[in-house]
Design an enzyme around this catalytic site. Structure first.
Site, mmCIF file in Angstrom:
data_model
loop_
_atom_site.group_PDB
_atom_site.id
_atom_site.type_symbol
_atom_site.label_atom_id
_atom_site.label_comp_id
_atom_site.label_asym_id
_atom_site.label_seq_id
_atom_site.Cartn_x
_atom_site.Cartn_y
_atom_site.Cartn_z
ATOM 1 N N CYS A 79 30.692 33.973 36.155
ATOM 2 C CA CYS A 79 31.892 33.377 35.567
ATOM 3 C C CYS A 79 32.473 34.298 34.489
ATOM 4 C CB CYS A 79 31.581 32.011 34.965
ATOM 5 S SG CYS A 79 33.029 31.223 34.205
ATOM 6 N N LYS B 142 24.752 33.605 41.973
ATOM 7 C CA LYS B 142 26.137 34.005 42.240
ATOM 8 C C LYS B 142 26.584 34.947 41.126
ATOM 9 C CE LYS B 142 30.693 32.251 43.525
ATOM 10 N NZ LYS B 142 31.526 33.094 42.647
ATOM 11 N N ASN C 291 32.020 36.953 48.904
ATOM 12 C CA ASN C 291 33.034 36.074 48.322
ATOM 13 C C ASN C 291 34.187 36.913 47.760
ATOM 14 O OD1 ASN C 291 33.406 34.443 45.216
ATOM 15 N ND2 ASN C 291 34.242 33.636 47.100
ATOM 16 N N ASP D 114 38.865 36.772 48.159
ATOM 17 C CA ASP D 114 40.089 36.978 48.944
ATOM 18 C C ASP D 114 39.987 36.530 50.395
ATOM 19 O OD1 ASP D 114 41.263 38.065 46.704
ATOM 20 O OD2 ASP D 114 40.917 40.145 47.285
ATOM 21 N N ARG E 59 39.588 29.368 46.849
ATOM 22 C CA ARG E 59 40.977 28.919 46.728
ATOM 23 C C ARG E 59 41.614 28.525 48.055
ATOM 24 N NH1 ARG E 59 43.182 33.800 43.114
ATOM 25 N NH2 ARG E 59 41.565 34.859 44.336
#
Length: 335
Positions: free
Chosen positions: A104, A144, A206, A208, A231
């Site tokens: 993040c 992640k 992960n 795009d 997204r």
């Protein structure tokens, strides 16, 4: 779901990304109902909050239904001992896996020594993974993260993570500094994939990827075991639907010679799409009232309501909605 569910998944697998104020309980239920991915992530939850006096409120973000399985709870923090205790709690709550957020880029998270800031503290990062694994017991643990902090330092950073032996590595193809300002570096993801596979660790790429057709192309290009989509799910709870999966697998019965693909969202009558948006709003109101402001739903309204005549005027109307009744009224008058 007992044991390490990752070993039972058919490759390639397509999973839903954890997103703050997005992958909350009502959103996950909608996704699980209309287009379930192979694995669902929760939005991230603070270890500090989960172990605090206000843990009941925090735990509300982790409510899930059986339909959402396999489901992974994502944790963030900077204290290995708290990760150990949080992992034990997550296991007790019945989750199928635990994910550690080490990617993040948000400033408030990084100031706590959590998220992407752990890339700059590899020793602490390794301790956190090891502590989480001890607390998780038989539950699989994933990490992640990103390629690096200021620059691509995946050769050393990923090597450090792999030395702690997580079950799965989710790699976002950008550095913390890059945020989302540049295209994801899938060539770098491919290099990470080779490193991880040598260590016996599954890799999920992960960045795009907007739909399953693009995801399958990334699998072919990079060799990853699976792809995480974030997204692309906005306004499209049908993204992971069986129809879209059949199309990607080449069994939809159509020859997409132009490179297009089946898109269940485009096939649904507009009225049905708006009905599901209202269902989402009502579910949010039912589950999150008193915990999150209804305004959180407005980001979803923007995505549900696009691509048809009159969409702009309806979106403007929905931006003033304060509850699901307002949403229902706006839809009724529009239809």
């Amino acid at each position: 779901m007992s044991g390490n569910f990752w070993k039972k998944l058919k490759k390639p697998f397509f999973v839903l990304a954890p997103m703050a104020d997005v992958t909350d309980p009502p959103f996950r239920r909608i996704i699980a109902k209309y287009g379930k991915p192979d694995v669902i992530w929760t939005e991230f939850v603070s270890c500090d909050g989960l172990l605090s006096a206000g843990k009941t409120r925090v735990a509300r973000d982790l409510r899930f239904t059986q339909r959402e399985r396999p489901i992974v709870a994502q944790l963030f923090g900077s204290d290995p001992d708290k990760f150990f205790e949080s992992a034990k709690l997550i296991k007790k709550m019945g989750f199928d896996g635990i994910d550690i957020n080490m990617g993040c880029p948000e400033k408030n998270i990084n100031r706590q020594g959590a998220g992407a800031s752990l890339i700059q503290n590899s020793r602490l990062a390794k301790k956190i993974i090891e502590a989480t694994k001890r607390g998780a017991g038989s539950l699989p643990v994933s990490v992640k993260t990103r390629l690096g902090y200021h620059r691509d330092e995946s050769k050393t950073w990923i090597k450090n993570i792999l030395s702690a032996r997580p079950d799965v590595l989710v790699i976002h193809g950008r550095t913390k500094k890059e945020m989302s300002k540049v295209s994801a570096h899938w060539d770098a993801i491919a290099r990470v994939d080779k490193m991880a596979h040598k260590a016996g660790v599954l890799v999920i790429g992960n960045g795009d990827v907007k739909n399953l057709a693009e995801a399958m192309n990334k699998v072919r290009e990079s060799g990853v075991d699976g792809v995480m989509i974030g997204r692309g799910i906005f306004g499209n709870p049908w993204l992971f639907s069986k129809l879209n999966r059949r199309c990607v697998a080449g069994s939809c019965g159509k020859n997409h010679i132009d490179g297009s693909s089946c898109d269940l969202r485009s096939k649904l009558p507009l009225k049905k799409r708006l009905e599901i948006m209202l269902e989402h709003a009502r579910l949010f109101e039912k589950l999150m009232t008193g915990q999150k402001n209804f305004a959180v739903m407005k980001k979803h309204f923007k995505s549900y309501v696009e691509g048809f005549d009159g969409a702009k005027s309806l979106r403007i109307r929905l931006m003033t909605a304060n509850n699901s009744a307002d949403v229902a009224k706006a839809i009724k008058e529009f239809v």
